[in-house]
Design a protein around this motif. Structure first.
Motif, PDB file in Angstrom:
ATOM      1  N   UNK A  18       0.843  -1.203   0.000  1.00 57.37           N
ATOM      2  CA  UNK A  18       0.000   0.000   0.000  1.00 57.37           C
ATOM      3  C   UNK A  18       0.873   1.246   0.000  1.00 57.37           C
ATOM      4  N   UNK A  19       0.288   2.353  -0.390  1.00 58.91           N
ATOM      5  CA  UNK A  19       0.930   3.663  -0.281  1.00 58.91           C
ATOM      6  C   UNK A  19      -0.060   4.553   0.441  1.00 58.91           C
ATOM      7  N   UNK A  20       0.218   4.831   1.723  1.00 60.57           N
ATOM      8  CA  UNK A  20      -0.719   5.571   2.559  1.00 60.57           C
ATOM      9  C   UNK A  20      -0.099   6.891   3.014  1.00 60.57           C
ATOM     10  N   UNK A  21      -0.930   7.931   3.185  1.00 60.69           N
ATOM     11  CA  UNK A  21      -0.403   9.210   3.695  1.00 60.69           C
ATOM     12  C   UNK A  21      -0.119   9.122   5.194  1.00 60.69           C
ATOM     13  N   UNK A  22       1.048   9.589   5.609  1.00 57.65           N
ATOM     14  CA  UNK A  22       1.444   9.546   7.013  1.00 57.65           C
ATOM     15  C   UNK A  22       0.447  10.314   7.878  1.00 57.65           C
ATOM     16  N   UNK A  23       0.126   9.768   9.017  1.00 55.14           N
ATOM     17  CA  UNK A  23      -0.753  10.348  10.032  1.00 55.14           C
ATOM     18  C   UNK A  23      -2.193  10.550   9.588  1.00 55.14           C
ATOM     19  N   UNK A  24      -2.543  10.265   8.359  1.00 53.91           N
ATOM     20  CA  UNK A  24      -3.906  10.568   7.926  1.00 53.91           C
ATOM     21  C   UNK A  24      -4.543   9.451   7.101  1.00 53.91           C
ATOM     22  N   UNK A  25      -4.175   8.200   7.393  1.00 53.69           N
ATOM     23  CA  UNK A  25      -4.828   7.080   6.714  1.00 53.69           C
ATOM     24  C   UNK A  25      -6.239   6.940   7.274  1.00 53.69           C
ATOM     25  N   UNK A  26      -7.204   6.782   6.384  1.00 55.60           N
ATOM     26  CA  UNK A  26      -8.600   6.640   6.791  1.00 55.60           C
ATOM     27  C   UNK A  26      -9.201   5.420   6.107  1.00 55.60           C
ATOM     28  N   UNK A  27     -10.101   4.723   6.810  1.00 51.39           N
ATOM     29  CA  UNK A  27     -10.773   3.602   6.148  1.00 51.39           C
ATOM     30  C   UNK A  27     -11.621   4.141   4.997  1.00 51.39           C
ATOM     31  N   UNK A  28     -11.327   3.729   3.819  1.00 52.98           N
ATOM     32  CA  UNK A  28     -12.052   4.198   2.648  1.00 52.98           C
ATOM     33  C   UNK A  28     -11.870   3.230   1.503  1.00 52.98           C
ATOM     34  N   UNK A  29     -12.326   3.625   0.319  1.00 56.42           N
ATOM     35  CA  UNK A  29     -12.257   2.713  -0.832  1.00 56.42           C
ATOM     36  C   UNK A  29     -10.848   2.241  -1.170  1.00 56.42           C
ATOM     37  N   UNK A  30      -9.861   3.121  -1.129  1.00 60.27           N
ATOM     38  CA  UNK A  30      -8.503   2.726  -1.521  1.00 60.27           C
ATOM     39  C   UNK A  30      -7.958   1.636  -0.591  1.00 60.27           C
ATOM     40  N   UNK A  31      -8.068   1.849   0.698  1.00 58.77           N
ATOM     41  CA  UNK A  31      -7.566   0.870   1.662  1.00 58.77           C
ATOM     42  C   UNK A  31      -8.517  -0.328   1.742  1.00 58.77           C
ATOM     43  N   UNK A  32      -9.810  -0.071   1.665  1.00 58.22           N
ATOM     44  CA  UNK A  32     -10.807  -1.133   1.768  1.00 58.22           C
ATOM     45  C   UNK A  32     -10.691  -2.167   0.666  1.00 58.22           C
ATOM     46  N   UNK A  33     -10.444  -1.724  -0.548  1.00 59.52           N
ATOM     47  CA  UNK A  33     -10.319  -2.662  -1.664  1.00 59.52           C
ATOM     48  C   UNK A  33      -9.076  -3.532  -1.529  1.00 59.52           C
ATOM     49  N   UNK A  34      -8.052  -3.021  -0.871  1.00 64.26           N
ATOM     50  CA  UNK A  34      -6.819  -3.792  -0.698  1.00 64.26           C
ATOM     51  C   UNK A  34      -6.922  -4.753   0.490  1.00 64.26           C
ATOM     52  N   UNK A  35      -7.555  -4.317   1.584  1.00 67.26           N
ATOM     53  CA  UNK A  35      -7.566  -5.120   2.810  1.00 67.26           C
ATOM     54  C   UNK A  35      -8.837  -5.950   2.993  1.00 67.26           C
ATOM     55  N   UNK A  36      -9.955  -5.478   2.484  1.00 64.84           N
ATOM     56  CA  UNK A  36     -11.239  -6.151   2.667  1.00 64.84           C
ATOM     57  C   UNK A  36     -11.254  -7.613   2.249  1.00 64.84           C
ATOM     58  N   UNK A  37     -10.752  -7.961   1.068  1.00 60.99           N
ATOM     59  CA  UNK A  37     -10.788  -9.370   0.653  1.00 60.99           C
ATOM     60  C   UNK A  37      -9.996 -10.317   1.557  1.00 60.99           C
ATOM     61  N   UNK A  50      -6.162  -1.142  11.238  1.00 63.33           N
ATOM     62  CA  UNK A  50      -4.943  -0.855  10.477  1.00 63.33           C
ATOM     63  C   UNK A  50      -4.672   0.642  10.448  1.00 63.33           C
ATOM     64  N   UNK A  51      -5.703   1.441  10.140  1.00 64.77           N
ATOM     65  CA  UNK A  51      -5.517   2.897  10.053  1.00 64.77           C
ATOM     66  C   UNK A  51      -5.046   3.475  11.381  1.00 64.77           C
ATOM     67  N   UNK A  52      -5.627   2.996  12.484  1.00 64.35           N
ATOM     68  CA  UNK A  52      -5.240   3.477  13.808  1.00 64.35           C
ATOM     69  C   UNK A  52      -3.775   3.142  14.092  1.00 64.35           C
ATOM     70  N   UNK A  53      -3.371   1.903  13.820  1.00 56.17           N
ATOM     71  CA  UNK A  53      -1.982   1.497  14.064  1.00 56.17           C
ATOM     72  C   UNK A  53      -1.007   2.201  13.124  1.00 56.17           C
ATOM     73  N   UNK A  54      -1.396   2.351  11.856  1.00 58.64           N
ATOM     74  CA  UNK A  54      -0.527   3.025  10.882  1.00 58.64           C
ATOM     75  C   UNK A  54      -0.337   4.492  11.269  1.00 58.64           C
ATOM     76  N   UNK A  55      -1.421   5.183  11.622  1.00 58.49           N
ATOM     77  CA  UNK A  55      -1.316   6.597  11.996  1.00 58.49           C
ATOM     78  C   UNK A  55      -0.445   6.764  13.235  1.00 58.49           C
ATOM     79  N   UNK A  56      -0.534   5.821  14.179  1.00 58.70           N
ATOM     80  CA  UNK A  56       0.317   5.882  15.370  1.00 58.70           C
ATOM     81  C   UNK A  56       1.789   5.643  15.004  1.00 58.70           C
TER      82      UNK A  56
END
Length: 170
Positions: free
Chosen positions: A29-48, A56-62
C-alpha cells in the motif's frame, strides 16, 4: 503450500511467546502519514483478506506520528489466516523526496528532452541518507544508493549539478 511465519504474540518476563501462523496474503500500500482513513482505496486492498481497516488505520497513523503529515509512505502488510496482520513502513518514494527537496510540483512530460529542475550532489546525498534507513537497502553501499537517486532524478527530467570548489589557491 502456504508460507508460515513465527510471530511474536507478547513478551512476558523476557520470554518471547511466539506462534506459527499461515500467511494469507502480502499487500503493498501507499498511505499518507498520520492521515490514513478507512475508505475505498484501503478497503479494496484489505477487505478481501478480512483485515479490519479501522484497526490498520489506527496502528498506521500511530506508527507515522513522527513523519510529516500527508507524506506518502509505502507499507508492506502481511495478512494471516486468522485475520490478524503485521505491517512494515518504509521511507517515502525517491520521486517524492526529489520533488520535495527542489520544490518541484511534477516531473517532466518528456524526460531526456525537457529539464524541469536541478538538484545538487548535497541534496542527492541527503535523499540517499533517508533512503539508506530502509532495511531492504541497508546492505547496498551508500554510493550505490546515490547513483540510484541520480538515475531517478534523471528519469524525472531533473539534472544533477556538480558543486564547484570554492577554495582558491594563493
Amino acid at each position: 503450500k502456504k508460507a508460515e511465519h513465527r510471530v511474536c504474540l507478547f513478551v512476558f518476563n523476557r520470554i518471547e511467546i511466539t506462534t506459527l501462523m499461515s500467511v494469507k496474503a502480502m499487500v503493498n500500500l501507499l498511505c499518507p502519514a498520520q492521515s490514513a482513513r478507512p475508505g475505498p482505496a484501503i478497503g479494496q486492498a484489505l477487505g478481501p483478506h478480512g483485515i479490519n481497516m479501522a484497526e490498520f488505520c489506527k496502528l498506521f497513523n500511530a506508527a507515522t506520528q513522527k513523519m510529516p503529515e500527508g507524506t506518502p509512505i509505502p507499507v508492506v502488510l502481511t495478512a494471516f489466516t486468522n485475520r490478524t496482520f503485521t505491517f512494515i513502513t518504509k521511507t517515502p518514494p525517491t520521486t517524492y523526496l526529489i520533488k520535495k527537496e527542489i520544490g518541484l510540483e511534477k516531473g517532466a512530460k518528456l524526460p531526456g528532452h525537457e529539464k524541469v529542475g536541478e538538484i545538487s550532489m548535497a541534496q542527492i546525498e541527503a535523499i540517499a541518507k533517508i533512503k539508506h534507513e530502509d532495511n531492504h537497502v541497508k546492505h547496498i553501499p551508500f554510493q550505490g544508493i546515490c547513483k540510484s537517486v541520480i538515475a531517478t532524478a534523471s528519469s524525472m527530467g531533473v539534472s544533477v549539478i556538480q558543486e564547484q570548489d570554492d577554495t582558491q589557491e594563493l
